[in-house]
Scaffold this motif. Structure first.
Motif, PDB file in Angstrom:
ATOM      1  N   ALA A 171      67.302  22.930  44.780  1.00 22.08           N
ATOM      2  CA  ALA A 171      66.551  21.973  43.969  1.00 22.08           C
ATOM      3  C   ALA A 171      66.779  20.576  44.567  1.00 22.08           C
ATOM      4  O   ALA A 171      67.866  20.229  44.980  1.00 22.08           O
ATOM      5  CB  ALA A 171      67.019  22.013  42.534  1.00 22.08           C
ATOM      6  N   VAL A 172      65.723  19.801  44.600  1.00 23.51           N
ATOM      7  CA  VAL A 172      65.805  18.450  45.130  1.00 23.51           C
ATOM      8  C   VAL A 172      65.537  17.493  43.993  1.00 23.51           C
ATOM      9  O   VAL A 172      64.551  17.633  43.269  1.00 23.51           O
ATOM     10  CB  VAL A 172      64.777  18.246  46.262  1.00 23.51           C
ATOM     11  CG1 VAL A 172      64.811  16.808  46.781  1.00 23.51           C
ATOM     12  CG2 VAL A 172      65.007  19.228  47.383  1.00 23.51           C
ATOM     13  N   ALA A 173      66.432  16.539  43.836  1.00 22.45           N
ATOM     14  CA  ALA A 173      66.261  15.547  42.769  1.00 22.45           C
ATOM     15  C   ALA A 173      65.043  14.670  43.083  1.00 22.45           C
ATOM     16  O   ALA A 173      64.781  14.361  44.239  1.00 22.45           O
ATOM     17  CB  ALA A 173      67.512  14.694  42.655  1.00 22.45           C
ATOM     18  N   PRO A 174      64.301  14.280  42.053  1.00 20.55           N
ATOM     19  CA  PRO A 174      63.139  13.420  42.304  1.00 20.55           C
ATOM     20  C   PRO A 174      63.592  12.063  42.831  1.00 20.55           C
ATOM     21  O   PRO A 174      64.681  11.582  42.534  1.00 20.55           O
ATOM     22  CB  PRO A 174      62.485  13.301  40.925  1.00 20.55           C
ATOM     23  CG  PRO A 174      63.535  13.683  39.947  1.00 20.55           C
ATOM     24  CD  PRO A 174      64.485  14.596  40.648  1.00 20.55           C
ATOM     25  N   LEU A 175      62.734  11.468  43.616  1.00 19.93           N
ATOM     26  CA  LEU A 175      63.023  10.147  44.160  1.00 19.93           C
ATOM     27  C   LEU A 175      62.558   9.074  43.194  1.00 19.93           C
ATOM     28  O   LEU A 175      61.469   9.152  42.645  1.00 19.93           O
ATOM     29  CB  LEU A 175      62.318   9.954  45.511  1.00 19.93           C
ATOM     30  CG  LEU A 175      62.715  10.921  46.617  1.00 19.93           C
ATOM     31  CD1 LEU A 175      61.831  10.712  47.834  1.00 19.93           C
ATOM     32  CD2 LEU A 175      64.178  10.736  46.971  1.00 19.93           C
ATOM     33  N   ASP A 176      63.407   8.089  42.969  1.00 21.02           N
ATOM     34  CA  ASP A 176      62.995   6.948  42.141  1.00 21.02           C
ATOM     35  C   ASP A 176      62.340   5.906  43.044  1.00 21.02           C
ATOM     36  O   ASP A 176      62.893   5.532  44.060  1.00 21.02           O
ATOM     37  CB  ASP A 176      64.201   6.326  41.435  1.00 21.02           C
ATOM     38  CG  ASP A 176      64.784   7.258  40.391  1.00 21.02           C
ATOM     39  OD1 ASP A 176      64.009   8.015  39.774  1.00 21.02           O
ATOM     40  OD2 ASP A 176      66.010   7.209  40.195  1.00 21.02           O
ATOM     41  N   GLU A 177      61.189   5.477  42.631  1.00 20.91           N
ATOM     42  CA  GLU A 177      60.505   4.470  43.467  1.00 20.91           C
ATOM     43  C   GLU A 177      60.582   3.135  42.829  1.00 20.91           C
ATOM     44  O   GLU A 177      60.619   2.922  41.700  1.00 20.91           O
ATOM     45  CB  GLU A 177      59.058   4.877  43.660  1.00 20.91           C
ATOM     46  CG  GLU A 177      58.972   6.133  44.512  1.00 20.91           C
ATOM     47  CD  GLU A 177      57.539   6.464  44.875  1.00 20.91           C
ATOM     48  OE1 GLU A 177      56.963   5.704  45.680  1.00 20.91           O
ATOM     49  OE2 GLU A 177      57.019   7.429  44.342  1.00 20.91           O
TER      50      GLU A 177
END
Length: 71
Positions: free
Chosen positions: A65-71
């Motif tokens: 699982a890959v954590a979502p990126l905060d933009e």
């Protein structure tokens, strides 16, 4: 076709790309006639060559699982 290859005195068959390259029966006929098959073995072609059900034949893996990126 295998008969023509044998009569021509060839020792090996390279099927190129496409229909013959993916035909396990043709590969088996070539090796059965004593020719060197330049490509995946008939067993590999039978196992992975069926494009209608490839997922059930490939090893299962557990994708991380890959954590979502905060933009």
């Amino acid at each position: 076709m295998v008969g023509a290859v044998v009569r021509a005195g060839c020792a090996a068959v390279h099927p190129g790309h496409g229909l013959l390259a993916e035909n396990a029966d043709f590969a088996q006929s070539c090796t059965g006639a004593g020719l060197t098959w330049v490509g995946p073995s008939p067993k590999v072609l039978r196992t992975l060559g069926d494009k209608t059900a490839p997922e059930c034949r490939r090893p299962r893996c557990s994708p991380r699982a890959v954590a979502p990126l905060d933009e």
